[in-house]
Design a protein around this motif. Structure first.
Motif, PDB file in Angstrom:
ATOM      1  N   LEU A 119       0.849  -1.097  -0.105  1.00  0.00           N
ATOM      2  CA  LEU A 119       0.107   0.085  -0.224  1.00  0.00           C
ATOM      3  C   LEU A 119       0.888   1.179  -0.242  1.00  0.00           C
ATOM      4  N   ALA A 120       0.228   1.993  -0.326  1.00  0.00           N
ATOM      5  CA  ALA A 120       1.374   2.987  -1.057  1.00  0.00           C
ATOM      6  C   ALA A 120       1.358   3.749   0.082  1.00  0.00           C
ATOM      7  N   ASP A 121       2.400   4.971   0.552  1.00  0.00           N
ATOM      8  CA  ASP A 121       2.648   5.622   1.751  1.00  0.00           C
ATOM      9  C   ASP A 121       0.989   6.702   1.867  1.00  0.00           C
ATOM     10  N   GLY A 122       0.952   7.358   2.738  1.00  0.00           N
ATOM     11  CA  GLY A 122      -0.003   8.617   2.514  1.00  0.00           C
ATOM     12  C   GLY A 122      -0.849   8.372   3.794  1.00  0.00           C
ATOM     13  N   GLU A 123      -1.722   9.111   3.887  1.00  0.00           N
ATOM     14  CA  GLU A 123      -2.747   9.545   5.021  1.00  0.00           C
ATOM     15  C   GLU A 123      -3.946   8.443   4.336  1.00  0.00           C
ATOM     16  N   TYR A 124      -5.009   7.901   5.906  1.00  0.00           N
ATOM     17  CA  TYR A 124      -5.972   6.622   5.210  1.00  0.00           C
ATOM     18  C   TYR A 124      -6.800   7.403   6.599  1.00  0.00           C
ATOM     19  N   ARG A 125      -8.040   7.712   6.138  1.00  0.00           N
ATOM     20  CA  ARG A 125      -9.024   7.917   7.115  1.00  0.00           C
ATOM     21  C   ARG A 125     -11.214   7.460   7.096  1.00  0.00           C
ATOM     22  N   VAL A 126     -10.976   6.789   8.127  1.00  0.00           N
ATOM     23  CA  VAL A 126     -12.719   6.595   8.096  1.00  0.00           C
ATOM     24  C   VAL A 126     -13.249   7.051   9.409  1.00  0.00           C
ATOM     25  N   HIS A 127     -14.012   7.071   9.596  1.00  0.00           N
ATOM     26  CA  HIS A 127     -14.933   7.672  10.658  1.00  0.00           C
ATOM     27  C   HIS A 127     -15.437   6.645  11.375  1.00  0.00           C
ATOM     28  N   LEU A 128     -15.155   6.468  12.750  1.00  0.00           N
ATOM     29  CA  LEU A 128     -16.273   5.824  13.534  1.00  0.00           C
ATOM     30  C   LEU A 128     -17.331   6.614  13.717  1.00  0.00           C
ATOM     31  N   LEU A 129     -18.533   5.344  13.944  1.00  0.00           N
ATOM     32  CA  LEU A 129     -19.825   5.044  14.476  1.00  0.00           C
ATOM     33  C   LEU A 129     -19.903   5.207  15.322  1.00  0.00           C
ATOM     34  N   PHE A 130     -20.804   6.042  16.745  1.00  0.00           N
ATOM     35  CA  PHE A 130     -21.169   4.768  17.595  1.00  0.00           C
ATOM     36  C   PHE A 130     -22.229   5.548  17.607  1.00  0.00           C
ATOM     37  N   ARG A 131     -23.473   4.629  17.706  1.00  0.00           N
ATOM     38  CA  ARG A 131     -25.020   4.551  17.695  1.00  0.00           C
ATOM     39  C   ARG A 131     -25.502   4.081  18.435  1.00  0.00           C
ATOM     40  N   ALA A 132     -26.903   4.615  18.617  1.00  0.00           N
ATOM     41  CA  ALA A 132     -27.584   4.317  20.186  1.00  0.00           C
ATOM     42  C   ALA A 132     -28.440   3.467  19.319  1.00  0.00           C
ATOM     43  N   ILE A 133     -29.240   2.067  19.899  1.00  0.00           N
ATOM     44  CA  ILE A 133     -30.290   0.950  19.124  1.00  0.00           C
ATOM     45  C   ILE A 133     -31.001   1.449  20.447  1.00  0.00           C
ATOM     46  N   PRO A 134     -32.071   1.954  19.570  1.00  0.00           N
ATOM     47  CA  PRO A 134     -33.611   1.990  20.820  1.00  0.00           C
ATOM     48  C   PRO A 134     -33.729   0.650  20.496  1.00  0.00           C
ATOM     49  N   GLU A 135     -34.334   0.950  22.413  1.00  0.00           N
ATOM     50  CA  GLU A 135     -34.916  -0.807  22.873  1.00  0.00           C
ATOM     51  C   GLU A 135     -36.148  -0.812  22.038  1.00  0.00           C
ATOM     52  N   PRO A 136     -36.716  -2.014  22.019  1.00  0.00           N
ATOM     53  CA  PRO A 136     -38.204  -2.716  21.335  1.00  0.00           C
ATOM     54  C   PRO A 136     -38.741  -2.042  22.021  1.00  0.00           C
ATOM     55  N   THR A 137     -40.255  -1.853  21.587  1.00  0.00           N
ATOM     56  CA  THR A 137     -41.340  -1.510  21.955  1.00  0.00           C
ATOM     57  C   THR A 137     -41.791  -2.909  22.381  1.00  0.00           C
ATOM     58  N   PRO A 138     -43.015  -2.556  23.190  1.00  0.00           N
ATOM     59  CA  PRO A 138     -43.939  -3.296  23.133  1.00  0.00           C
ATOM     60  C   PRO A 138     -45.306  -3.107  21.872  1.00  0.00           C
ATOM     61  N   VAL A 139     -45.775  -3.639  21.358  1.00  0.00           N
ATOM     62  CA  VAL A 139     -47.185  -3.898  20.465  1.00  0.00           C
ATOM     63  C   VAL A 139     -47.820  -4.062  21.824  1.00  0.00           C
ATOM     64  N   THR A 140     -48.548  -2.122  21.317  1.00  0.00           N
ATOM     65  CA  THR A 140     -50.040  -1.813  21.873  1.00  0.00           C
ATOM     66  C   THR A 140     -51.431  -1.635  20.914  1.00  0.00           C
ATOM     67  N   ALA A 141     -52.381  -1.935  21.260  1.00  0.00           N
ATOM     68  CA  ALA A 141     -53.372  -1.260  20.427  1.00  0.00           C
ATOM     69  C   ALA A 141     -53.250   0.099  20.309  1.00  0.00           C
ATOM     70  N   PRO A 142     -53.652   0.234  18.922  1.00  0.00           N
ATOM     71  CA  PRO A 142     -53.977   1.913  18.650  1.00  0.00           C
ATOM     72  C   PRO A 142     -55.041   2.480  19.445  1.00  0.00           C
ATOM     73  N   ALA A 143     -55.181   3.273  19.536  1.00  0.00           N
ATOM     74  CA  ALA A 143     -56.086   4.586  20.181  1.00  0.00           C
ATOM     75  C   ALA A 143     -56.884   4.695  18.822  1.00  0.00           C
ATOM     76  N   GLU A 144     -58.540   5.005  19.085  1.00  0.00           N
ATOM     77  CA  GLU A 144     -58.793   5.096  18.235  1.00  0.00           C
ATOM     78  C   GLU A 144     -58.351   6.368  17.241  1.00  0.00           C
ATOM     79  N   SER A 145     -58.359   6.328  16.005  1.00  0.00           N
ATOM     80  CA  SER A 145     -57.790   7.949  15.648  1.00  0.00           C
ATOM     81  C   SER A 145     -58.659   7.825  13.674  1.00  0.00           C
ATOM     82  N   ARG A 146     -58.812   8.832  13.371  1.00  0.00           N
ATOM     83  CA  ARG A 146     -58.589   9.159  12.077  1.00  0.00           C
ATOM     84  C   ARG A 146     -57.662   9.376  10.899  1.00  0.00           C
ATOM     85  N   GLY A 147     -57.269   8.646  11.008  1.00  0.00           N
ATOM     86  CA  GLY A 147     -55.569   9.615  10.213  1.00  0.00           C
ATOM     87  C   GLY A 147     -54.721   8.695  10.793  1.00  0.00           C
ATOM     88  N   LEU A 148     -53.554   8.753  10.302  1.00  0.00           N
ATOM     89  CA  LEU A 148     -52.049   8.422  10.410  1.00  0.00           C
ATOM     90  C   LEU A 148     -51.135   8.899  12.090  1.00  0.00           C
TER      91      LEU A 148
END
Length: 272
Positions: A119-148
């Protein structure tokens, strides 16, 4: 690669690192990461320390991403990697790639580089990403609504550059076009920071007034990556500075490394 830390050593190192100046650590959400920048010279490895400062156990995923710097200093995702960027991504080795942290518990992520033969001499760069993983949420019956109905869950992440330098690399910095600017009632010193050579630069900018001991404006953690030759930098005037902003100033750019700060560029200007 360095040996893994014991729990007691991790706690001691984390306390020492987080006690340093702000650029030493960064946090988004409930995650602190230290250090916020890694430079690997040859095959020397290191460790990044994570700490969950929240009140609940959290899980984070670690990944290597590619970013490029624009002329205004912002970083953008890479849509199509160059051969050099692919080589950088391939040579970075890190573990673990998933971390679960109880509250106030530190954890080390080991990082090293394995450059392929030829590999040729030089500068090489990446970026480490530390990303939170959301906790799974229980499935509940949606409240009555008219739309999304939508529920937005923020996902927090911290990104730090990992730079690999192979060979005897050099860089030269320069400062030009120094101006006093004002926006939304806040004063700043605007300047053009240039870079030439075969590596990036990183450091802090200080704006000094004759006869005044402390800088009237200062900013740390200023990088000019190898893909650009210059970038615009805004240096906010210190809120505690009460003197005149117009008149002669000296602007300095110090490169910062493990060995301390070295003056890399300096210029004189007159603010109007």
């Amino acid at each position: 690669m360095s040996k893994p830390f014991t729990r007691r050593a991790l706690g001691s190192v984390l306390a020492a690192v987080l006690a340093l100046a702000a650029p030493s650590s960064a946090g988004v959400g409930d995650l602190l990461v230290a250090p916020t920048r890694i430079v690997l010279n040859g095959g020397r490895g290191t460790e990044v320390i994570l700490k969950n400062i929240g009140s609940a156990t959290a899980t984070y995923r670690v990944s290597a991403e590619l970013r490029r710097m624009n002329a205004d200093g912002t970083l953008v995702d890479v849509a199509e990697a160059s051969p050099e960027e692919k080589a950088a991504q391939d040579m970075i080795v890190f573990a673990p790639r998933k971390v679960t942290l109880p509250p106030n518990q530190p954890q080390a992520v080991r990082v090293s580089a394995r450059a392929p033969q030829g590999l040729a001499d030089g500068e090489y760069r990446v970026h480490l990403l530390f990303r939170a993983i959301p906790e799974p949420t229980p499935v509940t019956a949606p409240a009555e609504s008219r739309g999304l109905a939508f529920k937005l869950i923020p996902v927090y992440g911290v990104t730090i550059p990992v730079i690999v330098r192979l060979g005897n690399l050099h860089a030269k910095a320069g400062i030009s076009d120094v101006q006093h600017v004002q926006a939304n009632g806040k004063h700043s010193v605007s300047l053009q920071l240039s870079r030439s050579g075969d590596r990036s630069t990183y450091g802090e900018i200080r704006v000094l007034k004759p006869g005044v001991k402390e800088p009237l404006a200062q900013v740390k953690g200023v990088a000019v990556y190898k893909e650009i030759s210059s970038r615009r930098v805004m240096v906010p005037v210190d809120a505690g500075y009460k003197g005149p902003l117009t008149g002669p100033v000296t602007v300095q750019y110090f490169e910062v490394s493990d060995n301390g700060a070295t003056l890399a560029a300096e210029t004189s200007a007159t603010l109007r």
